[in-house]
Design a protein around this motif. Structure first.
Motif, PDB file in Angstrom:
ATOM      1  N   GLU A  22       0.819  -1.199   0.000  1.00  0.00           N
ATOM      2  CA  GLU A  22       0.000   0.000   0.000  1.00  0.00           C
ATOM      3  C   GLU A  22       0.861   1.260   0.000  1.00  0.00           C
ATOM      4  OE1 GLU A  22      -0.130  -2.372   2.210  1.00  0.00           O
ATOM      5  OE2 GLU A  22      -2.101  -3.309   2.143  1.00  0.00           O
ATOM      6  N   ASP A  23       0.249   2.373  -0.457  1.00  0.00           N
ATOM      7  CA  ASP A  23       0.991   3.635  -0.518  1.00  0.00           C
ATOM      8  C   ASP A  23       1.361   4.158   0.864  1.00  0.00           C
ATOM      9  OD1 ASP A  23       0.988   3.732  -3.251  1.00  0.00           O
ATOM     10  OD2 ASP A  23      -0.866   4.894  -3.377  1.00  0.00           O
ATOM     11  N   ARG A  24       0.592   3.778   1.865  1.00  0.00           N
ATOM     12  CA  ARG A  24       0.857   4.293   3.209  1.00  0.00           C
ATOM     13  C   ARG A  24       0.813   3.147   4.208  1.00  0.00           C
ATOM     14  NH1 ARG A  24       0.849   9.177   5.859  1.00  0.00           N
ATOM     15  NH2 ARG A  24       0.189   9.182   8.036  1.00  0.00           N
ATOM     16  N   GLY A  25       1.831   3.077   5.044  1.00  0.00           N
ATOM     17  CA  GLY A  25       1.882   2.030   6.054  1.00  0.00           C
ATOM     18  C   GLY A  25       3.139   2.163   6.899  1.00  0.00           C
ATOM     19  N   GLU A  65       5.203   6.493   3.256  1.00  0.00           N
ATOM     20  CA  GLU A  65       4.129   6.738   2.300  1.00  0.00           C
ATOM     21  C   GLU A  65       4.699   7.430   1.076  1.00  0.00           C
ATOM     22  OE1 GLU A  65       1.268   9.857   3.137  1.00  0.00           O
ATOM     23  OE2 GLU A  65       2.397  10.397   4.933  1.00  0.00           O
ATOM     24  N   GLY A  66       4.120   7.140  -0.077  1.00  0.00           N
ATOM     25  CA  GLY A  66       4.497   7.803  -1.308  1.00  0.00           C
ATOM     26  C   GLY A  66       5.982   7.811  -1.568  1.00  0.00           C
ATOM     27  N   ILE A  67       6.540   9.003  -1.787  1.00  0.00           N
ATOM     28  CA  ILE A  67       7.935   9.158  -2.148  1.00  0.00           C
ATOM     29  C   ILE A  67       8.866   8.708  -1.033  1.00  0.00           C
ATOM     30  CG2 ILE A  67       8.123  11.532  -1.333  1.00  0.00           C
ATOM     31  CD1 ILE A  67       9.680  10.033  -4.546  1.00  0.00           C
ATOM     32  N   ALA A  68       8.401   8.764   0.226  1.00  0.00           N
ATOM     33  CA  ALA A  68       9.239   8.348   1.352  1.00  0.00           C
ATOM     34  C   ALA A  68       9.587   6.864   1.261  1.00  0.00           C
ATOM     35  CB  ALA A  68       8.536   8.642   2.674  1.00  0.00           C
ATOM     36  N   LYS A  89      15.390  -8.301   9.110  1.00  0.00           N
ATOM     37  CA  LYS A  89      14.024  -8.781   8.918  1.00  0.00           C
ATOM     38  C   LYS A  89      13.040  -7.615   9.026  1.00  0.00           C
ATOM     39  CE  LYS A  89      15.476 -12.935   8.505  1.00  0.00           C
ATOM     40  NZ  LYS A  89      15.531 -13.528   7.138  1.00  0.00           N
ATOM     41  N   VAL A  90      12.016  -7.657   8.182  1.00  0.00           N
ATOM     42  CA  VAL A  90      11.040  -6.567   8.184  1.00  0.00           C
ATOM     43  C   VAL A  90       9.622  -7.120   8.143  1.00  0.00           C
ATOM     44  CG1 VAL A  90      12.665  -5.076   6.956  1.00  0.00           C
ATOM     45  CG2 VAL A  90      10.920  -6.317   5.671  1.00  0.00           C
ATOM     46  N   LEU A  91       8.696  -6.294   8.597  1.00  0.00           N
ATOM     47  CA  LEU A  91       7.268  -6.610   8.534  1.00  0.00           C
ATOM     48  C   LEU A  91       6.524  -5.341   8.150  1.00  0.00           C
ATOM     49  CD1 LEU A  91       4.891  -8.588   9.001  1.00  0.00           C
ATOM     50  CD2 LEU A  91       4.851  -7.815  11.384  1.00  0.00           C
ATOM     51  N   TRP A  92       5.789  -5.389   7.051  1.00  0.00           N
ATOM     52  CA  TRP A  92       5.019  -4.239   6.581  1.00  0.00           C
ATOM     53  C   TRP A  92       3.596  -4.344   7.111  1.00  0.00           C
ATOM     54  CZ3 TRP A  92       5.611   0.358   4.265  1.00  0.00           C
ATOM     55  CH2 TRP A  92       4.500   0.965   3.671  1.00  0.00           C
ATOM     56  N   MET A  93       3.112  -3.262   7.699  1.00  0.00           N
ATOM     57  CA  MET A  93       1.750  -3.221   8.234  1.00  0.00           C
ATOM     58  C   MET A  93       1.043  -1.976   7.733  1.00  0.00           C
ATOM     59  SD  MET A  93       1.466  -5.944  10.169  1.00  0.00           S
ATOM     60  CE  MET A  93      -0.057  -5.541  11.024  1.00  0.00           C
ATOM     61  N   ARG A  94      -0.279  -2.081   7.583  1.00  0.00           N
ATOM     62  CA  ARG A  94      -1.059  -0.905   7.241  1.00  0.00           C
ATOM     63  C   ARG A  94      -0.961   0.111   8.376  1.00  0.00           C
ATOM     64  NH1 ARG A  94      -4.210  -5.166   5.268  1.00  0.00           N
ATOM     65  NH2 ARG A  94      -4.665  -5.032   3.035  1.00  0.00           N
ATOM     66  N   GLU A  95      -1.238   1.352   8.047  1.00  0.00           N
ATOM     67  CA  GLU A  95      -1.031   2.452   8.994  1.00  0.00           C
ATOM     68  C   GLU A  95      -1.757   2.243  10.315  1.00  0.00           C
ATOM     69  OE1 GLU A  95      -1.861   7.263   9.303  1.00  0.00           O
ATOM     70  OE2 GLU A  95      -2.641   6.085   7.629  1.00  0.00           O
ATOM     71  N   VAL A  96      -3.002   1.790  10.271  1.00  0.00           N
ATOM     72  CA  VAL A  96      -3.824   1.729  11.480  1.00  0.00           C
ATOM     73  C   VAL A  96      -3.645   0.419  12.253  1.00  0.00           C
ATOM     74  CG1 VAL A  96      -5.547   3.273  10.502  1.00  0.00           C
ATOM     75  CG2 VAL A  96      -5.777   0.808  10.157  1.00  0.00           C
ATOM     76  N   GLU A  97      -2.804  -0.464  11.769  1.00  0.00           N
ATOM     77  CA  GLU A  97      -2.682  -1.775  12.396  1.00  0.00           C
ATOM     78  C   GLU A  97      -1.369  -1.922  13.149  1.00  0.00           C
ATOM     79  OE1 GLU A  97      -3.078  -4.399   9.087  1.00  0.00           O
ATOM     80  OE2 GLU A  97      -5.268  -4.454   9.190  1.00  0.00           O
TER      81      GLU A  97
END
Length: 243
Positions: A22-25, A65-68, A89-97
């Motif tokens: 997603e664009d933001r997370g 988010e976006g360009i960041a 190691k990484v884990l990507w999560m949505r912003e609100v989670e």
């Protein structure tokens, strides 16, 4: 090729194209050593990207988010060695989670995350099934006018209808961790198009051994495609990629 009398479920991983990031997370990072953590903090500070050091979890949290997101991928690749990128190691999560225990199965290496985030074009290609198969005749040396078999060769198609050669496609899929989905789609498309072209000779289908972690499950959809096409099992030859 022999049929198995045992029933197996299909492979959800092979048959499901993962969603784009997603664009933001938020990105959680765990580092192999403190030296790597310090290098990333220094790079983030210089780039003026906000982050939080979560002492209790011993990890770094970055809102992207976006360009960041693109900026972080560039600075991480330049600041860390290939080994550090693989071991972080990484884990990507949505912003609100916030991550739950069940989310950690999705964790991956930082190098895979960066490569996956740069693979939107490949994810679109897979989800839209914009691939085709070219067939290369394999002839007898004693009489080159006689065809022994046909080798199925994958080609991608970009949004303008131009061909994308397999080297670029497979290299990106391997680095981004989506070789399972690509290989499965390539096999079934080769079988379908062999049926459309009414190929009667042996059909050589290449596959990457790293894309089949459980043959009974991962190849089930391939066998089903062969049965649906009416091609005899004895006409199918799986050719293991040397790489």
């Amino acid at each position: 090729m022999q049929r198995s009398g045992k029933a197996f479920g299909s492979c959800s991983r092979c048959e499901t194209v993962p969603e784009k990031i997603e664009d933001r997370g938020g990105l959680y990072l765990w580092f192999p050593v403190s030296h790597t953590l310090n290098k990333v903090i220094s790079a983030l500070t210089q780039a003026k990207l906000e982050f939080q050091l979560l002492e209790e979890s011993k990890c770094l949290y970055i809102m992207l988010e976006g360009i960041a997101k693109e900026k972080f991928s560039t600075l991480a690749s330049s600041a860390l060695t290939n080994q550090e990128l693989k071991e972080t190691k990484v884990l990507w999560m949505r912003e609100v989670e916030e991550p739950k225990f069940s989310d950690f199965y999705r964790s991956t290496s930082l190098s895979s995350f960066i490569n996956f985030s740069n693979s939107d074009w490949l994810l679109d290609l897979l989800s839209e099934e914009r691939i085709t198969t070219h067939f290369q005749p394999i002839v007898y040396t004693s009489d080159t006018s006689k065809i022994f078999a046909q080798e199925a060769l994958l080609r991608g198609i970009d949004e303008q209808g131009n061909l994308i050669y397999p080297g670029r496609i497979f290299a990106q899929a391997e680095s981004a961790g989506i070789i399972f989905q690509l290989d499965a789609l390539a096999r079934t498309r080769a079988i379908h198009e062999a049926h459309v072209h009414d190929i009667k000779e042996l059909l050589f289908i290449n596959f990457s051994p790293t894309s089949v972690y459980d043959p009974a499950t991962c190849l089930r959809r391939t066998v089903q495609a062969i049965d649906e096409s009416g091609i005899p099992h004895s006409n199918i030859v799986f050719e293991v990629g040397e790489s």
